[in-house]
Design a protein around this motif. Sequence first.
Motif, short mmCIF file in Angstrom:
data_model
loop_
_atom_site.label_atom_id
_atom_site.label_comp_id
_atom_site.label_asym_id
_atom_site.label_seq_id
_atom_site.Cartn_x
_atom_site.Cartn_y
_atom_site.Cartn_z
N CYS A 68 0.83 -1.21 0.00
CA CYS A 68 0.00 0.00 0.00
C CYS A 68 0.86 1.25 0.00
CB CYS A 68 -0.91 -0.02 1.23
SG CYS A 68 -1.87 1.49 1.47
N ARG A 69 0.51 2.21 -0.86
CA ARG A 69 1.27 3.45 -1.00
C ARG A 69 1.24 4.28 0.29
NH1 ARG A 69 3.41 5.83 -5.59
NH2 ARG A 69 2.58 4.03 -6.70
N ARG A 70 0.27 4.03 1.15
CA ARG A 70 0.22 4.76 2.42
C ARG A 70 1.49 4.52 3.24
NH1 ARG A 70 -3.20 8.98 4.06
NH2 ARG A 70 -2.37 9.49 6.10
N CYS A 71 2.14 3.39 3.02
CA CYS A 71 3.36 3.07 3.75
C CYS A 71 4.51 4.00 3.37
CB CYS A 71 3.77 1.62 3.51
SG CYS A 71 2.60 0.42 4.16
N ARG A 72 4.35 4.77 2.27
CA ARG A 72 5.36 5.79 1.94
C ARG A 72 5.22 7.00 2.87
NH1 ARG A 72 4.03 1.93 -2.08
NH2 ARG A 72 5.07 2.38 -4.05
N VAL A 73 4.05 7.14 3.49
CA VAL A 73 3.78 8.29 4.34
C VAL A 73 3.99 7.93 5.81
CG1 VAL A 73 2.02 9.98 5.01
CG2 VAL A 73 2.13 9.15 2.65
N GLU A 74 3.57 6.74 6.19
CA GLU A 74 3.66 6.29 7.58
C GLU A 74 3.82 4.78 7.59
OE1 GLU A 74 -1.09 6.16 8.54
OE2 GLU A 74 -0.10 8.09 8.32
N LYS A 75 3.89 4.20 8.76
CA LYS A 75 4.20 2.77 8.89
C LYS A 75 3.05 1.88 8.45
CE LYS A 75 5.62 -0.72 12.26
NZ LYS A 75 5.96 -0.99 13.68
N GLU A 76 1.82 2.22 8.83
CA GLU A 76 0.69 1.32 8.65
C GLU A 76 -0.04 1.57 7.33
OE1 GLU A 76 -0.15 -1.20 10.45
OE2 GLU A 76 1.25 -0.90 12.10
N PRO A 77 -0.34 0.51 6.58
CA PRO A 77 -1.12 0.66 5.34
C PRO A 77 -2.58 0.92 5.63
CG PRO A 77 -0.79 -1.66 5.80
CD PRO A 77 -0.01 -0.91 6.85
N VAL A 78 -3.32 1.26 4.60
CA VAL A 78 -4.78 1.34 4.71
C VAL A 78 -5.31 -0.05 5.05
CG1 VAL A 78 -6.92 1.83 3.46
CG2 VAL A 78 -4.90 3.25 3.07
N ALA A 79 -6.32 -0.11 5.90
CA ALA A 79 -6.91 -1.40 6.30
C ALA A 79 -7.82 -1.91 5.18
CB ALA A 79 -7.68 -1.24 7.61
N ILE A 80 -7.20 -2.28 4.07
CA ILE A 80 -7.95 -2.65 2.86
C ILE A 80 -8.86 -3.84 3.13
CG2 ILE A 80 -7.70 -3.47 0.49
CD1 ILE A 80 -4.97 -2.00 0.45
N CYS A 81 -8.33 -4.85 3.78
CA CYS A 81 -9.11 -6.07 4.03
C CYS A 81 -10.34 -5.77 4.90
CB CYS A 81 -8.22 -7.11 4.69
SG CYS A 81 -9.05 -8.66 5.09
N ARG A 82 -10.14 -5.02 5.97
CA ARG A 82 -11.25 -4.73 6.87
C ARG A 82 -12.28 -3.81 6.22
NH1 ARG A 82 -7.09 -4.47 11.90
NH2 ARG A 82 -7.33 -6.64 12.58
N LEU A 83 -11.84 -2.98 5.30
CA LEU A 83 -12.82 -2.16 4.57
C LEU A 83 -13.65 -3.02 3.62
CD1 LEU A 83 -10.73 1.06 3.84
CD2 LEU A 83 -12.69 0.84 5.38
N LYS A 84 -13.05 -4.07 3.10
CA LYS A 84 -13.82 -5.01 2.28
C LYS A 84 -14.97 -5.60 3.11
CE LYS A 84 -11.16 -7.82 0.17
NZ LYS A 84 -10.88 -7.00 -1.03
N ARG A 85 -14.66 -5.94 4.35
CA ARG A 85 -15.69 -6.48 5.22
C ARG A 85 -16.78 -5.43 5.48
NH1 ARG A 85 -15.51 -8.95 11.45
NH2 ARG A 85 -17.73 -8.63 11.79
N VAL A 86 -16.41 -4.17 5.60
CA VAL A 86 -17.41 -3.11 5.80
C VAL A 86 -18.44 -3.14 4.67
CG1 VAL A 86 -17.74 -0.61 5.78
CG2 VAL A 86 -15.91 -1.61 7.16
N ALA A 87 -17.95 -3.27 3.43
CA ALA A 87 -18.88 -3.33 2.29
C ALA A 87 -19.82 -4.51 2.43
CB ALA A 87 -18.09 -3.44 0.99
N ALA A 88 -19.29 -5.66 2.89
CA ALA A 88 -20.13 -6.85 3.05
C ALA A 88 -21.12 -6.71 4.20
CB ALA A 88 -19.23 -8.07 3.27
N ASP A 89 -20.68 -6.08 5.29
CA ASP A 89 -21.53 -5.97 6.48
C ASP A 89 -22.68 -4.98 6.29
OD1 ASP A 89 -19.96 -7.79 7.76
OD2 ASP A 89 -18.98 -6.37 9.11
N HIS A 90 -22.50 -3.94 5.48
CA HIS A 90 -23.47 -2.84 5.43
C HIS A 90 -24.18 -2.70 4.09
CE1 HIS A 90 -22.18 -1.44 9.38
NE2 HIS A 90 -20.93 -1.59 8.98
N ARG A 91 -23.98 -3.61 3.18
CA ARG A 91 -24.62 -3.53 1.86
C ARG A 91 -26.11 -3.85 1.96
NH1 ARG A 91 -25.45 -8.88 0.82
NH2 ARG A 91 -24.03 -10.29 1.90
N ASP A 92 -26.81 -3.52 0.88
CA ASP A 92 -28.20 -3.93 0.73
C ASP A 92 -28.24 -5.32 0.09
OD1 ASP A 92 -29.11 -1.47 1.74
OD2 ASP A 92 -28.89 -0.54 -0.25
N ASP A 93 -29.43 -5.80 -0.18
CA ASP A 93 -29.59 -7.08 -0.87
C ASP A 93 -29.04 -6.97 -2.28
OD1 ASP A 93 -30.36 -9.54 -1.82
OD2 ASP A 93 -32.48 -9.04 -2.00
#
Length: 592
Positions: free
Chosen positions: A69-94
Amino acid sequence: MKPTDIRNPEYFHKVIDCQYGCPAHTPVPEYIRRILHEDYTGAYLINWESNVFPGILGRVCDRPCEPVCRRCRVEKEPVAICRLKRVAADHRDDILPLLPPVPEQKNGKRVALVGAGPASLTVARDLALLGYELDLYDDQSKAGGFIRSQIPSFRLPEAVMDEEFDYILRRGGITTHFNTYVRDLKEIMARGYDAIFVGTGAPRGRDLPDLPGRAEADAFIHVGIDWLAGVVFQHVERIARRVLVLGGGNTAMDCCRTARRLGGEEVKVVVRSPREKMKASDWEIEDALREDIPIIDNHVPLEFVVDNGKLVGMRFDRVQPEYGAGGRKLVSTGAEPVFLPCDEVLLAIGQQNAFPFIGPDCNIAFNDKGLPVLDPNTLQSSVPSVFFGGDAAFGPGNIIIAVEHGHQAAISIDLFCQGRDLRRRPRPTVSLADQKLGFHDWIYDAQVTEEQRQLVPTVEKAKSLRDRLVEVELGFPPEVSKTEAKRCLNCDVQTVFDYTLCIECDACVDICPTTCINFIDNGDEDDLRSRLAVPAENRSQDLYVSDTLPTSRVMVKDENVCLHCGMCAERCPTAAWSMVKFVYQAAHAGDL
């Protein structure tokens, strides 16, 4: 250097580090922007198109996208890409009404799928949409393969699996044959299928058959993946108080955490290598440590210690790594062997392929490692109509690799059934879209936030350790997910340079926060990389080189450190720089 050809679809794809690093090439920045704007359904569908199982992978993916993740060029931790994928699954409609329909009129081609893991399910998903008739065979009672049998419920609830597998299996075109063990692939081959896909995983766990005491202690020693399956299918309901888990991979982490939930009070993980060389994902190791499970490294097993027919412990040799021309090797320290008491041992020291159902009369060639001889691009075996994917193809991998194998195998099977050349594969779909809203305003939010990676809430440890069915991670709430989504640097929005508009005022050079833009004399790549204001040392990322400018110089931008902030385009007085969204859609079966 020659001017960069940005028409090459792989040039900007490589700059989108997360998408390029994902085996299934999921358009990560696009779905994260959808989450930022609360379009969870749209974000889910983007994922479903490429990685097929967003709710599953949002929990248990190995996350190859995050270390790059390019965010690691700015700071140590990348974007929480995997957990954001879960957000889409948890809060989507039918999403059912939005999925592409499976045609009622079939195309006359029949395909058999052996094994119902992620690779086979991906093949089934892709080919069902093209009108193929598919027969899916598996010895389990439900689909999922190792996802279902080996991943504990406290990481992946059964309901999530059932829902996402049903999006494939319940929409037509696929006939399931569960509780059906394929004893001989020759029988399947004799049923007149146009093609066969084998996705049976790597089902055999490694053992230590020659270690002293192994036979005598057999009743107290369990192969990790078999033991995990026993827990999932409720054949195993408890474990002894003192448990040793041998191995340093993700399976070992699942074993030790499951053992804690089944009565193990003193559970320890023992690994041969140094802690930093463990194969388990960092977050899996952190989860185990958080549950009070110590990890003892640099210990090589010597023997199982048995007293009166009962396992009482193990002895280990203490070793240390030595590094030389041949790489790393573990050397004994010469100290007295270490005795660790235990009542049961779980072996999680690796997995192997096994094809007892493929006999010599199938004429499928295997190499000296017991793996099928395959074309690495088409996944076609020595028998043209038989294809492999997932762990069955090249050995133990992970879910997202299996998904990509499924996509590629589906392309190959479709081409094969049409009598076309499997090597002439469909190309990805790409497009460039200008992001101008005004002269210096952009459609997307280009501001680089200073927010740190957000922490995901979890169930209280005391509660989760009492019940193996309680999911530990709760997922990001919507507001937290929006904060995390803002950390994405929009790597798919590219800085495109038009040398014909440039007046070489150096305004972009002055404003660039990472000093990645240079106007210098041309030269070969090594020369250019060394002469940039900040030398470009990461050769895995390309240099963006312009045509020759009026001063005979060229513009050279180091793609490795560009933050896609758009400040160069905002500052440029002639609009020589523009922000252009690059859309890369990987090819699937049926694409031209």
